[in-house]
Write a protein that holds these residues in place. Structure first.
Motif, mmCIF file in Angstrom:
data_model
loop_
_atom_site.group_PDB
_atom_site.id
_atom_site.type_symbol
_atom_site.label_atom_id
_atom_site.label_comp_id
_atom_site.label_asym_id
_atom_site.label_seq_id
_atom_site.Cartn_x
_atom_site.Cartn_y
_atom_site.Cartn_z
ATOM 1 N N MET A 91 0.746 -1.134 0.142
ATOM 2 C CA MET A 91 -0.004 -0.002 0.022
ATOM 3 C C MET A 91 0.813 1.354 0.187
ATOM 4 N N GLU A 92 0.570 2.009 -1.002
ATOM 5 C CA GLU A 92 1.367 3.408 -0.980
ATOM 6 C C GLU A 92 0.496 4.664 -1.045
ATOM 7 N N PHE A 93 1.027 5.710 -0.431
ATOM 8 C CA PHE A 93 0.280 6.901 -0.387
ATOM 9 C C PHE A 93 1.012 7.919 -1.282
ATOM 10 N N ASP A 94 0.337 8.856 -1.745
ATOM 11 C CA ASP A 94 0.713 10.081 -2.656
ATOM 12 C C ASP A 94 1.707 10.830 -1.753
ATOM 13 N N ASP A 95 3.009 10.788 -2.118
ATOM 14 C CA ASP A 95 3.961 11.614 -1.337
ATOM 15 C C ASP A 95 3.599 12.933 -1.170
ATOM 16 N N ASN A 96 3.039 13.754 -1.759
ATOM 17 C CA ASN A 96 2.612 15.154 -1.599
ATOM 18 C C ASN A 96 1.432 15.486 -1.309
ATOM 19 N N ALA A 97 0.325 14.446 -0.949
ATOM 20 C CA ALA A 97 -0.774 14.655 -0.444
ATOM 21 C C ALA A 97 -0.632 15.394 1.035
ATOM 22 N N ALA A 98 -1.556 16.056 1.414
ATOM 23 C CA ALA A 98 -1.485 16.566 2.814
ATOM 24 C C ALA A 98 -2.315 15.855 3.777
ATOM 25 N N LEU A 99 -1.848 15.263 4.699
ATOM 26 C CA LEU A 99 -2.602 14.712 5.653
ATOM 27 C C LEU A 99 -3.461 15.564 6.651
ATOM 28 N N ASP A 100 -4.529 15.202 7.025
ATOM 29 C CA ASP A 100 -5.416 15.770 8.003
ATOM 30 C C ASP A 100 -5.458 15.078 9.313
ATOM 31 N N THR A 101 -4.792 15.610 10.315
ATOM 32 C CA THR A 101 -4.560 15.104 11.684
ATOM 33 C C THR A 101 -5.774 15.391 12.679
ATOM 34 N N SER A 102 -6.647 16.165 12.221
ATOM 35 C CA SER A 102 -7.663 16.623 13.029
ATOM 36 C C SER A 102 -8.427 15.616 13.493
ATOM 37 N N GLU A 103 -8.707 14.222 12.902
ATOM 38 C CA GLU A 103 -9.649 13.304 13.233
ATOM 39 C C GLU A 103 -8.955 12.253 13.949
ATOM 40 N N VAL A 104 -7.818 12.411 14.323
ATOM 41 C CA VAL A 104 -6.960 11.299 14.956
ATOM 42 C C VAL A 104 -6.455 12.141 16.379
ATOM 43 N N GLN A 105 -7.057 11.605 17.584
ATOM 44 C CA GLN A 105 -6.533 12.254 18.946
ATOM 45 C C GLN A 105 -5.892 11.422 19.500
ATOM 46 N N ASP A 106 -4.503 11.877 19.826
ATOM 47 C CA ASP A 106 -3.245 11.154 20.340
ATOM 48 C C ASP A 106 -3.226 11.313 21.799
ATOM 49 N N ASN A 107 -3.435 10.188 22.564
ATOM 50 C CA ASN A 107 -3.195 10.167 24.154
ATOM 51 C C ASN A 107 -2.171 9.278 24.340
ATOM 52 N N ARG A 108 -1.493 8.560 23.504
ATOM 53 C CA ARG A 108 -0.593 7.640 23.818
ATOM 54 C C ARG A 108 0.664 8.175 25.120
ATOM 55 N N GLY A 109 0.429 7.286 26.190
ATOM 56 C CA GLY A 109 1.225 7.511 27.443
ATOM 57 C C GLY A 109 0.476 8.575 28.270
ATOM 58 N N GLY A 110 -0.570 9.019 28.143
ATOM 59 C CA GLY A 110 -1.340 9.904 28.983
ATOM 60 C C GLY A 110 -2.648 9.250 29.727
ATOM 61 N N ALA A 111 -3.211 9.864 30.434
ATOM 62 C CA ALA A 111 -4.430 9.311 31.101
ATOM 63 C C ALA A 111 -5.822 10.023 31.198
ATOM 64 N N LEU A 112 -6.860 9.437 31.348
ATOM 65 C CA LEU A 112 -7.879 10.194 31.250
ATOM 66 C C LEU A 112 -8.911 9.926 32.428
ATOM 67 N N GLY A 113 -9.735 10.893 32.900
ATOM 68 C CA GLY A 113 -10.285 10.462 34.114
ATOM 69 C C GLY A 113 -11.535 9.523 33.587
ATOM 70 N N GLY A 114 -12.060 8.807 34.630
ATOM 71 C CA GLY A 114 -13.234 8.105 34.254
ATOM 72 C C GLY A 114 -14.592 8.587 33.898
ATOM 73 N N ILE A 115 -15.111 7.767 32.791
ATOM 74 C CA ILE A 115 -16.518 8.420 32.220
ATOM 75 C C ILE A 115 -17.225 7.390 32.094
ATOM 76 N N PRO A 116 -18.555 7.482 32.833
ATOM 77 C CA PRO A 116 -19.497 6.332 33.179
ATOM 78 C C PRO A 116 -19.922 5.718 31.875
ATOM 79 N N GLY A 117 -19.841 4.715 31.571
ATOM 80 C CA GLY A 117 -20.433 4.126 30.536
ATOM 81 C C GLY A 117 -21.892 4.131 30.018
ATOM 82 N N GLY A 118 -22.187 3.804 28.913
ATOM 83 C CA GLY A 118 -23.554 3.828 28.510
ATOM 84 C C GLY A 118 -23.738 3.616 27.131
ATOM 85 N N GLY A 119 -23.971 3.542 26.024
ATOM 86 C CA GLY A 119 -23.589 3.126 24.697
ATOM 87 C C GLY A 119 -23.134 1.606 24.267
ATOM 88 N N LYS A 120 -22.863 1.450 23.194
ATOM 89 C CA LYS A 120 -22.586 0.152 22.818
ATOM 90 C C LYS A 120 -21.025 0.197 22.417
#
Length: 300
Positions: A1-30
């Motif tokens: 698989m190859e990507f267009d070298d000159n294409a601009a990537l949009d990182t706005s839809e990838v949230q990176d929290n590797r190595g971080g921590a979040l507070g608890g969020i009550p579950g609800g949903g599937k």
């Protein structure tokens, strides 16, 4: 698989929290999984009759930022992943590019229910994460949460895909996993996600997972012709038969029968939640060969 070298990537839809921590969020949903088991390890031990320790609790011990608190931030991701050339070199940038491509495809395609696509972010984490659906560890594998409309992914899973589940791996195997999880988001938008449930080879859960496999195949069919909304050019420039074969191999590797045979030494179809190796290959192939959402009616 190859990507267009000159294409601009949009990182706005990838949230990176590797190595971080979040507070608890009550579950609800599937919570709907697609990678390994798609269930919390405790549930997996009940459904599959497997000792949870077999899956291990250290699957991210060697992944970037695991347990160190020094993971890549969202700002770093935006700085590091600017172009398709970056995606051709770095795994996390490749995930960004795949997310961009998958969402661009669905934005240009009506869901099975004829509804417009709404974007959903991918959330990168290590070790554990608190979501709108509750707490989860890396042992869950990649999953989609309908309560907060996010795909959750620990990149360490891709090592597990090969080392623990015997897949060949490779860039397109990773892309298949991401596309499968976005298939669940499409199901959520379409209302189909409510039809999942239960276990067994004819259950709603299995049919839901197989449909997500089919949707991943549909995206793969169109991947090299899906135009990026900003540049007007396809982000992915090349998919080989070897890429597709590795996607099929990854789908088979996480079939319920393969997992059960590998970890408990026998196959029990009445506990299946994702489908057999042959079913998963078949439905990915159906989507890929047809390129049609309407061919993905696993509930029919």
């Amino acid at each position: 698989m190859e990507f267009d070298d000159n294409a601009a990537l949009d990182t706005s839809e990838v949230q990176d929290n590797r190595g971080g921590a979040l507070g608890g969020i009550p579950g609800g949903g599937k919570t709907v999984g697609g990678g390994v088991v798609g269930l919390l390890v405790l549930v997996a031990s009940v459904v599959f009759g497997v000792d949870p320790s077999l899956f291990g609790s250290d699957s991210t011990a060697n992944s970037p930022g695991a347990g160190t608190g020094s993971g890549t931030s969202a700002a770093d991701l935006a700085a590091d992943c600017r172009t398709g050339a970056d995606a051709n070199r770095k795994e996390e940038c490749r995930i960004v590019a795949v997310v961009d491509s998958v969402q661009a495809f669905w934005q240009q395609t009506e869901t099975a229910a004829g509804k417009s696509y709404e974007q959903a972010p991918t959330f990168l984490f290590t070790s554990s994460v608190n979501t709108g659906c509750g707490n989860a560890t890396s042992d869950v594998g990649p999953f989609y949460c309908s309560a907060d409309d996010k795909v959750y992914l620990d990149l360490g899973f891709f090592n597990d895909l090969s080392s623990k589940f015997g897949a060949q791996g490779g860039p397109f195997a990773e892309a298949y996993v991401v596309a499968h999880e976005y298939g669940h988001h499409v199901q959520d938008l379409s209302g189909t996600i409510s039809r999942g449930g239960g276990h067994g080879q004819n259950s709603g859960s299995v049919k839901l997972e197989l449909q997500a496999d089919c949707y991943a195949g549909v995206w793969a069919h169109h991947a090299t012709t899906t135009r990026d909304p900003k540049s007007g050019k396809p982000l992915i420039t090349k998919l080989t038969q070897d890429d597709i074969n590795r996607g099929l191999d990854a789908a088979a590797a996480v079939g319920d029968d393969r997992i059960q045979q590998r970890y408990q030494g026998k196959v029990t179809p009445d506990t299946w939640t994702h489908g057999s190796a042959s079913q998963r290959r078949q439905w990915f192939s159906t989507g890929y060969s047809s390129g049609s959402v309407t061919r993905c009616n696993t509930f029919g």
